[in-house]
Design a protein around this motif. Structure first.
Motif, PDB file in Angstrom:
ATOM      1  N   ASP A 152      -2.845  -0.444   4.119  1.00 25.32           N
ATOM      2  CA  ASP A 152      -1.974  -1.475   4.694  1.00 25.32           C
ATOM      3  C   ASP A 152      -2.715  -2.778   4.987  1.00 25.32           C
ATOM      4  O   ASP A 152      -2.307  -3.565   5.833  1.00 25.32           O
ATOM      5  CB  ASP A 152      -1.314  -0.956   5.976  1.00 25.32           C
ATOM      6  N   TRP A 153      -3.786  -3.062   4.245  1.00 27.24           N
ATOM      7  CA  TRP A 153      -4.625  -4.229   4.532  1.00 27.24           C
ATOM      8  C   TRP A 153      -3.853  -5.544   4.479  1.00 27.24           C
ATOM      9  O   TRP A 153      -4.088  -6.428   5.305  1.00 27.24           O
ATOM     10  CB  TRP A 153      -5.814  -4.271   3.573  1.00 27.24           C
ATOM     11  N   VAL A 154      -2.912  -5.675   3.559  1.00 23.91           N
ATOM     12  CA  VAL A 154      -2.152  -6.918   3.459  1.00 23.91           C
ATOM     13  C   VAL A 154      -1.218  -7.075   4.656  1.00 23.91           C
ATOM     14  O   VAL A 154      -1.073  -8.168   5.216  1.00 23.91           O
ATOM     15  CB  VAL A 154      -1.358  -6.983   2.142  1.00 23.91           C
ATOM     16  N   GLY A 158      -6.017  -1.057  -1.530  1.00 22.69           N
ATOM     17  CA  GLY A 158      -6.782  -1.373  -0.333  1.00 22.69           C
ATOM     18  C   GLY A 158      -8.014  -0.512  -0.190  1.00 22.69           C
ATOM     19  O   GLY A 158      -9.100  -0.990   0.178  1.00 22.69           O
ATOM     20  N   GLU A 159      -7.856   0.763  -0.505  1.00 17.63           N
ATOM     21  CA  GLU A 159      -8.993   1.682  -0.399  1.00 17.63           C
ATOM     22  C   GLU A 159     -10.071   1.345  -1.417  1.00 17.63           C
ATOM     23  O   GLU A 159     -11.261   1.576  -1.186  1.00 17.63           O
ATOM     24  CB  GLU A 159      -8.495   3.118  -0.583  1.00 17.63           C
ATOM     25  N   GLY A 162       0.772  -1.231   0.000  1.00 12.29           N
ATOM     26  CA  GLY A 162       0.000   0.000   0.000  1.00 12.29           C
ATOM     27  C   GLY A 162       0.799   1.274   0.000  1.00 12.29           C
ATOM     28  O   GLY A 162       0.234   2.359   0.167  1.00 12.29           O
ATOM     29  N   THR A 163       2.114   1.180  -0.176  1.00 12.60           N
ATOM     30  CA  THR A 163       2.919   2.408  -0.248  1.00 12.60           C
ATOM     31  C   THR A 163       2.900   2.996  -1.649  1.00 12.60           C
ATOM     32  O   THR A 163       3.390   4.097  -1.871  1.00 12.60           O
ATOM     33  CB  THR A 163       4.373   2.130   0.184  1.00 12.60           C
ATOM     34  N   ASP A 164       2.353   2.261  -2.603  1.00 10.42           N
ATOM     35  CA  ASP A 164       2.195   2.750  -3.970  1.00 10.42           C
ATOM     36  C   ASP A 164       0.790   2.373  -4.437  1.00 10.42           C
ATOM     37  O   ASP A 164       0.460   1.198  -4.565  1.00 10.42           O
ATOM     38  CB  ASP A 164       3.258   2.123  -4.878  1.00 10.42           C
ATOM     39  N   GLY A 165      -0.055   3.391  -4.666  1.00 11.06           N
ATOM     40  CA  GLY A 165      -1.417   3.124  -5.113  1.00 11.06           C
ATOM     41  C   GLY A 165      -2.407   3.050  -3.967  1.00 11.06           C
ATOM     42  O   GLY A 165      -2.056   3.211  -2.792  1.00 11.06           O
ATOM     43  N   ASN A 166      -3.652   2.786  -4.343  1.00 12.16           N
ATOM     44  CA  ASN A 166      -4.732   2.770  -3.344  1.00 12.16           C
ATOM     45  C   ASN A 166      -5.601   1.533  -3.481  1.00 12.16           C
ATOM     46  O   ASN A 166      -6.828   1.592  -3.400  1.00 12.16           O
ATOM     47  CB  ASN A 166      -5.592   4.041  -3.482  1.00 12.16           C
TER      48      ASN A 166
END
Length: 338
Positions: free
Chosen positions: A290-292, A282-283, A276-280
């Motif tokens: 940071d769902w994973v 999870g949202e 989740g540090t690149d893209g969205n």
């Protein structure tokens, strides 16, 4: 041209409204503050409580992984023990949010019960458990045998198909629960107990002398086991489905419970998308970026879940077999997170 554009706009709006109307489970779970998860009434390796009421198993860890994705807290799960007969009704009625109960994916269940299977947590097949004293080495030697089986499962039809296909006679003695069936087998009411092979290994542990019983080599069916959700809520379907895919992708990428924080610091495009540090991504699911990370910290990756519950790190000691990743000789495979 304007009419076509207007029609497309109206169709898109209608689709959005339908999706919004159906996407209610996540909000219901969040408002309640706990995930309601249907599990078995006690199957070692998949879902079983200890003497203190603590649940463990592959199906249990799947529930905890979903709770971690939604709440960042794998303990926010209410486990609801269900019989094979009652499991689908509990999901259909809304008593539970997800059914994670060693359930076989079939076309009739997928189309007639108002449910969606979200993937395969365990590739299984039906087999036979016999006493070694019978000196039976193959299921083809079971002509005229009496067979204990649990009602409300795919096992009854599989037995009928197998014996008819091999021109053998048999007698079925059916029971409402797996525990009743294995107890009847142990007491001598039948010659054979049949169920999914993983269940045979699990229930054999409950026998007074497990070493006196053997699982025959034949596997007579395909039993892809996995969690289910209700029809009509695509967002919740996606969340549960991609929770499983996250577990599989994490193992393939070498991300585990111990190294997830260090892996999250690496400057690798694929890992940055996953974490989740690149893209969205999870949202887009309705979760956080940071769902994973939440999932892997809570349960570990798929390999860790398998090992401690049914594999080499468990009392069952079942080989990974088909449940190995696709690049290690198995058929477990998840779409990429991108």
């Amino acid at each position: 041209m304007k009419r076509v554009s207007l029609a497309l706009t109206v169709a898109a709006a209608a689709g959005f409204l339908t999706q919004a109307a159906g996407a209610q489970t996540l909000k219901t779970v969040q408002d309640r503050g706990v995930l309601s998860c249907g599990v078995s009434q006690g199957l070692p390796g998949f879902s079983a409580p200890d003497d203190k009421g603590n649940w463990t198993g592959i199906d249990v860890d799947m529930c905890r992984a979903v709770a971690a994705a939604v709440f960042n807290d794998p303990t926010k799960v209410k486990f609801v023990p269900l019989s094979a007969k009652d499991r689908f009704t509990a999901l259909q009625s809304g008593e539970i949010d997800v059914l994670s109960r060693n359930t076989t994916w079939t076309v009739s269940r997928d189309t007639s019960l108002g449910v969606n299977f979200t993937g395969v947590t365990y590739y299984d097949g039906q087999g036979f458990l016999v006493r070694k004293a019978l000196k039976v080495n193959s299921a083809l030697e079971l002509n005229s045998a009496s067979i204990c089986v649990q009602t409300g499962t795919t096992n009854e039809q599989n037995v009928a198909d197998y014996f008819k296909g091999n021109n053998m006679k048999y007698e079925v003695i059916a029971f409402g629960t797996a525990d009743e069936a294995i107890k009847a087998y142990e007491s001598g009411r039948c010659d054979v107990f049949t169920s999914d092979v993983s269940q045979l290994y699990a229930l054999r542990l409950k026998l007074a002398t497990p070493a006196d019983h053997a699982v025959l080599p034949e596997v007579i069916s395909k039993e892809p086991l996995g969690p289910l959700v209700r029809h009509g809520d695509d967002q919740w379907f996606d969340i549960v489905k991609w929770t499983l895919f996250a577990l599989l992708n994490a193992e393939e990428l070498g991300v585990n419970q111990k190294n997830v924080d260090e892996q999250a610091k690496l400057d690798k495009p694929e890992l940055k998308r996953v974490f989740g540090t690149d893209g969205n991504l999870g949202e887009q699911l309705g979760l956080t970026k940071d769902w994973v990370i939440r999932i892997v910290k809570a349960t570990g990756n798929y390999g860790e879940v398998f090992d401690r519950n049914v594999g080499a790190g468990s009392k069952l000691g079942i080989a990974r077999g088909l449940n190995q990743l696709w690049n290690k000789g198995g058929i477990q495979y998840a779409p990429p997170i991108r």
